[in-house]
Design an enzyme around this catalytic site. Structure first.
Site, mmCIF file in Angstrom:
data_model
loop_
_atom_site.group_PDB
_atom_site.id
_atom_site.type_symbol
_atom_site.label_atom_id
_atom_site.label_comp_id
_atom_site.label_asym_id
_atom_site.label_seq_id
_atom_site.Cartn_x
_atom_site.Cartn_y
_atom_site.Cartn_z
ATOM 1 N N ALA A 240 -78.048 7.041 101.393
ATOM 2 C CA ALA A 240 -78.455 6.048 100.401
ATOM 3 C C ALA A 240 -77.718 6.325 99.105
ATOM 4 C CB ALA A 240 -79.962 6.107 100.163
ATOM 5 N N LYS A 241 -77.343 5.250 98.465
ATOM 6 C CA LYS A 241 -76.636 5.380 97.194
ATOM 7 C C LYS A 241 -77.464 6.198 96.195
ATOM 8 C CE LYS A 241 -73.644 4.648 94.045
ATOM 9 N NZ LYS A 241 -72.644 5.686 94.050
ATOM 10 N N ARG A 242 -78.783 5.916 96.195
ATOM 11 C CA ARG A 242 -79.611 6.606 95.197
ATOM 12 C C ARG A 242 -79.740 8.096 95.492
ATOM 13 N NH1 ARG A 242 -82.912 3.764 98.412
ATOM 14 N NH2 ARG A 242 -84.613 4.853 99.455
#
Ligand code: GLU
Length: 294
Positions: A240-242
């Protein structure tokens, strides 16, 4: 002759693509190309508040960099009239009801939890809101499932499925802000785009039970599905990007070879057997050579 295979990659432009998206695009692209079919790109920008127009250009460049050629179909923001018509049809069938509960109220009142979080406890179905100003519209899934009767669908990796549309509860169909929900928009779009094999990650497996029901209610054709495994990061969780997964755009700009990266992802994939029974939910852990962390 069998109908040609049509697949699609349907990213939402609310953040840059990362390796997990690259893998999803490769699965869709290769599934179509191996069958002499068509691979579509659809920008899922229904959520105007979160969508960033400039990201769509980055997505196109990312796909080209990975060596994936595509045909682009209209973005969701241009298709609101189709969603409105579909929602109106469901409403005319008496299958939608207004709901004014906030997320916090739903979370507090829910006694059941599904794969996507709390199951709506039906508060506004039993006690319709006094003021119906600005509601969201939910599907009365019990009534809808009864109307549709028993349903089946087919997953290319998992085999035949009995639809359990109740699995996510009374999902939102029409919202105040977005405006159509993901479930409605994706179902209408896949039919409009002539998609014959819906490829996407196993994290959306439950949604397919609902989409199958919506297709039948709306008189739309039935595709097949192909739910692929997810890429797992060094922390053992879905990329995930986050959580710091580096973006494809950064890798592209740093001069990395995108086609070689696509080959490495194909090689790392366990997603080769049409029925990977038993290993269905296992994710794909990638080696450090793919430089998963930033
Ligand atoms: N727009 C969705 C996403 O980015 C894709 C969902 C789908 O493939 O049906 O996760």
């Amino acid at each position: 002759m069998n109908a040609p295979i049509v697949t699609r990659f349907a990213p939402s432009p609310n953040g840059p693509l990362h390796l997990g998206h690259a893998y999803a695009a490769i699965v869709a692209h290769d599934r179509a190309m191996q069958a002499g079919g068509r691979f579509l790109l659809r920008i899922e920008d229904i959520d105007g508040a979160r969508s960033r127009a400039e990201l769509a250009d980055e997505f196109r460049a990312d796909l080209a960099w990975l060596g994936l050629s595509f045909e682009e179909v209209p973005a969701q923001s241009t298709r609101i009239a189709s969603y409105r018509e579909a929602a109106n049809n469901l409403r005319a069938m008496g299958l939608l009801y207004p709901c004014r509960c906030t997320r916090a109220e739903v979370a507090a009142a829910a006694t059941l939890h599904g794969p996507d979080g709390p199951i709506y406890p039906g508060t506004c179905l039993r006690n319709p809101p006094l003021s119906a100003a600005d509601p969201v519209w939910r599907l009365d899934v019990e009534q809808a499932a009864e109307l549709a009767g028993p349903l089946t669908w087919f997953d290319e990796r998992r085999g035949p499925q009995s639809a359990r549309p109740q699995v996510l509860g009374d999902v939102v169909i029409w919202r105040r802000d977005a405006p159509a929900s993901y479930h409605l928009a994706a179902t209408v779009d896949d039919a409009e785009d002539g998609v014959t094999v819906v490829t996407r990650g196993v994290d959306l497996f439950a949604a397919t039970h609902v989409h199958r029901l919506l297709q039948v209610l709306l008189g739309l054709p039935e595709p097949r599905w192909h739910h692929h495994p997810l890429l797992i990061g060094p922390d053992g969780r879905k990329l995930a990007k986050r959580r710091g997964a580096p973006s494809l755009a950064d890798r592209r700009r740093a001069g990395e070879d995108g086609r070689a990266l696509a080959e490495a992802l194909r090689a790392a994939s366990i997603d080769t057997a049409p029925f990977a029974m038993g290993r269905f939910d296992a994710g794909i852990s990638l080696s450090d050579s793919l430089n998963l962390s930033a």
